[in-house]
Design a protein around this motif. Structure first.
Motif, PDB file in Angstrom:
ATOM      1  N   PRO A   1       0.817  -1.228   0.000  1.00  0.00           N
ATOM      2  CA  PRO A   1       0.000   0.000   0.000  1.00  0.00           C
ATOM      3  C   PRO A   1       0.845   1.269   0.000  1.00  0.00           C
ATOM      4  CG  PRO A   1      -0.938  -1.606   1.500  1.00  0.00           C
ATOM      5  CD  PRO A   1       0.371  -2.171   1.043  1.00  0.00           C
ATOM      6  N   GLY A   2       1.943   1.276   0.761  1.00  0.00           N
ATOM      7  CA  GLY A   2       2.838   2.425   0.746  1.00  0.00           C
ATOM      8  C   GLY A   2       3.553   2.585  -0.577  1.00  0.00           C
ATOM      9  N   VAL A   3       3.912   1.458  -1.205  1.00  0.00           N
ATOM     10  CA  VAL A   3       4.563   1.514  -2.521  1.00  0.00           C
ATOM     11  C   VAL A   3       3.627   2.128  -3.546  1.00  0.00           C
ATOM     12  CG1 VAL A   3       5.519   0.109  -4.395  1.00  0.00           C
ATOM     13  CG2 VAL A   3       6.081  -0.440  -2.021  1.00  0.00           C
ATOM     14  N   PHE A   4       2.375   1.685  -3.559  1.00  0.00           N
ATOM     15  CA  PHE A   4       1.408   2.225  -4.509  1.00  0.00           C
ATOM     16  C   PHE A   4       1.149   3.708  -4.245  1.00  0.00           C
ATOM     17  CE2 PHE A   4      -0.061  -2.285  -5.045  1.00  0.00           C
ATOM     18  CZ  PHE A   4       0.228  -2.373  -6.386  1.00  0.00           C
ATOM     19  N   ALA A   5       1.007   4.065  -2.977  1.00  0.00           N
ATOM     20  CA  ALA A   5       0.707   5.454  -2.641  1.00  0.00           C
ATOM     21  C   ALA A   5       1.862   6.371  -3.014  1.00  0.00           C
ATOM     22  CB  ALA A   5       0.394   5.578  -1.150  1.00  0.00           C
ATOM     23  N   GLY A   6       3.093   5.995  -2.644  1.00  0.00           N
ATOM     24  CA  GLY A   6       4.253   6.816  -2.974  1.00  0.00           C
ATOM     25  C   GLY A   6       4.494   6.910  -4.465  1.00  0.00           C
ATOM     26  N   SER A   7       4.357   5.792  -5.177  1.00  0.00           N
ATOM     27  CA  SER A   7       4.568   5.795  -6.626  1.00  0.00           C
ATOM     28  C   SER A   7       3.533   6.659  -7.337  1.00  0.00           C
ATOM     29  CB  SER A   7       4.520   4.360  -7.164  1.00  0.00           C
ATOM     30  OG  SER A   7       5.516   3.556  -6.555  1.00  0.00           O
ATOM     31  N   LEU A   8       2.292   6.550  -6.891  1.00  0.00           N
ATOM     32  CA  LEU A   8       1.236   7.360  -7.494  1.00  0.00           C
ATOM     33  C   LEU A   8       1.503   8.845  -7.285  1.00  0.00           C
ATOM     34  CD1 LEU A   8      -1.574   7.525  -8.845  1.00  0.00           C
ATOM     35  CD2 LEU A   8      -2.560   7.381  -6.558  1.00  0.00           C
ATOM     36  N   MET A   9       1.885   9.206  -6.074  1.00  0.00           N
ATOM     37  CA  MET A   9       2.132  10.610  -5.770  1.00  0.00           C
ATOM     38  C   MET A   9       3.310  11.154  -6.577  1.00  0.00           C
ATOM     39  SD  MET A   9       2.848  12.245  -2.031  1.00  0.00           S
ATOM     40  CE  MET A   9       1.215  12.155  -1.374  1.00  0.00           C
ATOM     41  N   VAL A  10       4.401  10.393  -6.627  1.00  0.00           N
ATOM     42  CA  VAL A  10       5.594  10.853  -7.344  1.00  0.00           C
ATOM     43  C   VAL A  10       5.332  10.947  -8.842  1.00  0.00           C
ATOM     44  CG1 VAL A  10       7.964  10.219  -7.969  1.00  0.00           C
ATOM     45  CG2 VAL A  10       7.216  10.048  -5.608  1.00  0.00           C
ATOM     46  N   PHE A  11       4.637   9.970  -9.414  1.00  0.00           N
ATOM     47  CA  PHE A  11       4.385   9.981 -10.851  1.00  0.00           C
ATOM     48  C   PHE A  11       3.517  11.169 -11.247  1.00  0.00           C
ATOM     49  CE2 PHE A  11       2.565   8.815 -14.878  1.00  0.00           C
ATOM     50  CZ  PHE A  11       3.575   8.124 -15.524  1.00  0.00           C
ATOM     51  N   ILE A  12       2.452  11.420 -10.506  1.00  0.00           N
ATOM     52  CA  ILE A  12       1.562  12.525 -10.851  1.00  0.00           C
ATOM     53  C   ILE A  12       2.275  13.865 -10.690  1.00  0.00           C
ATOM     54  CG2 ILE A  12      -0.531  13.735 -10.139  1.00  0.00           C
ATOM     55  CD1 ILE A  12      -1.838  11.094  -9.628  1.00  0.00           C
ATOM     56  N   LEU A  13       3.066  14.016  -9.621  1.00  0.00           N
ATOM     57  CA  LEU A  13       3.828  15.251  -9.458  1.00  0.00           C
ATOM     58  C   LEU A  13       4.856  15.421 -10.564  1.00  0.00           C
ATOM     59  CD1 LEU A  13       4.406  15.279  -5.588  1.00  0.00           C
ATOM     60  CD2 LEU A  13       2.867  16.744  -6.904  1.00  0.00           C
ATOM     61  N   SER A  14       5.447  14.314 -11.024  1.00  0.00           N
ATOM     62  CA  SER A  14       6.441  14.394 -12.095  1.00  0.00           C
ATOM     63  C   SER A  14       5.818  14.889 -13.395  1.00  0.00           C
ATOM     64  CB  SER A  14       7.084  13.023 -12.314  1.00  0.00           C
ATOM     65  OG  SER A  14       7.742  12.562 -11.160  1.00  0.00           O
ATOM     66  N   LEU A  15       4.566  14.545 -13.625  1.00  0.00           N
ATOM     67  CA  LEU A  15       3.912  14.985 -14.861  1.00  0.00           C
ATOM     68  C   LEU A  15       3.773  16.496 -14.928  1.00  0.00           C
ATOM     69  CD1 LEU A  15       1.035  12.340 -15.196  1.00  0.00           C
ATOM     70  CD2 LEU A  15       3.177  12.427 -16.480  1.00  0.00           C
ATOM     71  N   GLY A  16       3.704  17.159 -13.773  1.00  0.00           N
ATOM     72  CA  GLY A  16       3.472  18.598 -13.764  1.00  0.00           C
ATOM     73  C   GLY A  16       4.705  19.434 -13.513  1.00  0.00           C
ATOM     74  N   PHE A  17       5.904  18.846 -13.538  1.00  0.00           N
ATOM     75  CA  PHE A  17       7.122  19.619 -13.277  1.00  0.00           C
ATOM     76  C   PHE A  17       7.377  20.600 -14.422  1.00  0.00           C
ATOM     77  CE2 PHE A  17       8.056  17.583  -9.520  1.00  0.00           C
ATOM     78  CZ  PHE A  17       9.304  17.920  -9.024  1.00  0.00           C
ATOM     79  N   TYR A  18       7.621  21.853 -14.051  1.00  0.00           N
ATOM     80  CA  TYR A  18       7.938  22.875 -15.057  1.00  0.00           C
ATOM     81  C   TYR A  18       9.287  23.555 -14.790  1.00  0.00           C
ATOM     82  CZ  TYR A  18       7.980  27.345 -17.466  1.00  0.00           C
ATOM     83  OH  TYR A  18       8.360  28.413 -18.221  1.00  0.00           O
ATOM     84  N   ILE A  19       9.507  24.014 -13.558  1.00  0.00           N
ATOM     85  CA  ILE A  19      10.711  24.797 -13.256  1.00  0.00           C
ATOM     86  C   ILE A  19      11.962  23.949 -13.427  1.00  0.00           C
ATOM     87  CG2 ILE A  19      11.917  26.049 -11.435  1.00  0.00           C
ATOM     88  CD1 ILE A  19       9.252  26.922 -10.350  1.00  0.00           C
ATOM     89  N   THR A  20      11.957  22.730 -12.884  1.00  0.00           N
ATOM     90  CA  THR A  20      13.159  21.885 -12.947  1.00  0.00           C
ATOM     91  C   THR A  20      13.551  21.560 -14.381  1.00  0.00           C
ATOM     92  OG1 THR A  20      12.586  20.957 -10.782  1.00  0.00           O
ATOM     93  CG2 THR A  20      14.200  19.762 -12.107  1.00  0.00           C
ATOM     94  N   PRO A  21      12.644  21.101 -15.255  1.00  0.00           N
ATOM     95  CA  PRO A  21      13.054  20.877 -16.648  1.00  0.00           C
ATOM     96  C   PRO A  21      13.462  22.161 -17.367  1.00  0.00           C
ATOM     97  CG  PRO A  21      11.018  19.722 -16.166  1.00  0.00           C
ATOM     98  CD  PRO A  21      11.261  20.635 -15.016  1.00  0.00           C
ATOM     99  N   ALA A  22      12.833  23.286 -17.015  1.00  0.00           N
ATOM    100  CA  ALA A  22      13.163  24.546 -17.678  1.00  0.00           C
ATOM    101  C   ALA A  22      14.572  25.012 -17.331  1.00  0.00           C
ATOM    102  CB  ALA A  22      12.145  25.619 -17.306  1.00  0.00           C
ATOM    103  N   VAL A  23      15.017  24.773 -16.085  1.00  0.00           N
ATOM    104  CA  VAL A  23      16.327  25.248 -15.643  1.00  0.00           C
ATOM    105  C   VAL A  23      17.419  24.218 -15.914  1.00  0.00           C
ATOM    106  CG1 VAL A  23      17.676  26.022 -13.645  1.00  0.00           C
ATOM    107  CG2 VAL A  23      15.289  26.733 -13.902  1.00  0.00           C
ATOM    108  N   LEU A  24      17.146  22.960 -15.614  1.00  0.00           N
ATOM    109  CA  LEU A  24      18.163  21.923 -15.756  1.00  0.00           C
ATOM    110  C   LEU A  24      18.144  21.242 -17.112  1.00  0.00           C
ATOM    111  CD1 LEU A  24      17.872  20.169 -12.253  1.00  0.00           C
ATOM    112  CD2 LEU A  24      19.394  22.029 -12.952  1.00  0.00           C
TER     113      LEU A  24
END
Length: 310
Positions: free
Chosen positions: A224-247
């Motif tokens: 359950p923790g694996v699914f919860a953490g993976s879901l949270m990280v994946f969805i947040l990764s889809l919306g990253f803007y500043i990090t890809p823009a700078v790095l």
């Protein structure tokens, strides 16, 4: 038999001693309950103004600009560059999720084995990034990853040679994983600390070696923790803007960066809206699939609380 006074009716609470007082008290108790829905009004207005209205506006513009129709979605499905950006975004999000899971799982497991003092230090290390501005952390990675930065200086001193990381997808992944690591570790730790270690010990008593008892008993209970953490990280990764823009590099932009380009630079709200809808649908489909898989595997719905039923 008890005599009734004239004009009285049996069974009326008002005619019994204390009946009127009890009726007034019940009315007073029901009154606050009938207005409980007012408590959600501020939150509902905030969600409507800050999320529902902007999303609805983007969805409407995706099918109305520059003219009414589905031409923007047709462009998204047939344009090679748009499909490449979408595929790159999903790939980077999946790789970032896998890296944070591989690094975060043993870290969270160590937190469950540590004493109060060491656990506090490990938790402090996890939470410390939240105390620093995102921009500060991203530009710190610029200093570390640049061609003459800290990392390349260390690699050169060790005789391993310099490597080019700034402006690449690898550099973006390094920055994203550092930022997203707490969102993986905390749900994992929340799920692991609720596991009864006597179950693992029972597996070893039954003859299983420690590694097999861990793999066959502890790991399934921590899913359950694996699914919860993976879901949270994946969805947040889809919306990253500043990090890809700078790095990252404009030649390897992700979907949020392409969305910004379409709306802010090209003023093409229709295509930008199509990209935004694609991002929203991807996150929604992923959430539904993860909840279904988690329900089938663990019997619990995956949530951001580390496996608690939502």
């Amino acid at each position: 038999m008890t005599a009734l006074s004239p004009g009285t009716t049996p069974g009326r609470p008002a005619d019994r001693p204390g009946g009127q007082a009890r009726g007034s008290s019940a009315t007073a108790e029901r009154a606050p309950g009938s207005r409980r829905w007012l408590l959600i009004v501020p939150t509902a207005l905030l969600v409507l103004a800050g999320f529902v209205y902007p999303v609805a506006t983007i969805v409407v513009r995706s099918v109305t600009q520059p003219e009414t129709g589905l031409q923007n979605f047709s462009w998204l499905l047939h344009d090679a560059t748009a499909l490449e950006v979408l595929g790159r975004t999903l790939t980077v999000a999946a790789v970032a999720t896998l890296i944070t899971l591989v690094l975060g799982y043993p870290y969270a497991y160590l937190m469950t084995l540590s004493g109060p003092a060491l656990r506090g230090l490990l938790m402090l290390a996890v939470l410390m990034p939240f105390w620093t501005s995102l921009m500060v952390r991203v530009f710190a990675w610029v200093i570390i990853l640049q061609d003459h930065g800290v990392l390349n200086t260390v690699l050169d001193a060790l005789g391993l040679g310099r490597t080019h990381l700034l402006g690449t997808t690898t550099g973006v992944l390094i920055g994203m994983c550092q930022i997203l690591m707490p969102f993986m570790v905390l749900p994992l730790f929340n799920a692991m600390r609720s596991i009864d270690r006597r179950v693992v010990q029972a597996g070893m008593i039954c003859g299983a070696p420690p590694w097999k008892a861990f793999w066959r008993v502890f790991v399934p209970l921590s899913l359950p923790g694996v699914f919860a953490g993976s879901l949270m990280v994946f969805i947040l990764s889809l919306g990253f803007y500043i990090t890809p823009a700078v790095l990252g590099s404009p030649r390897q932009e992700l979907l949020p960066n392409a969305l910004y380009t379409q709306i802010s630079e090209l003023l093409n709200w229709g295509r930008g809206g199509a990209l935004a809808v694609a991002l929203l649908l991807t996150a929604g489909c992923l959430l539904a699939v993860t909840a279904w898989v988690s329900k089938r595997v663990t019997g619990k719905s995956a949530g951001v609380t580390g496996g608690l039923e939502l």
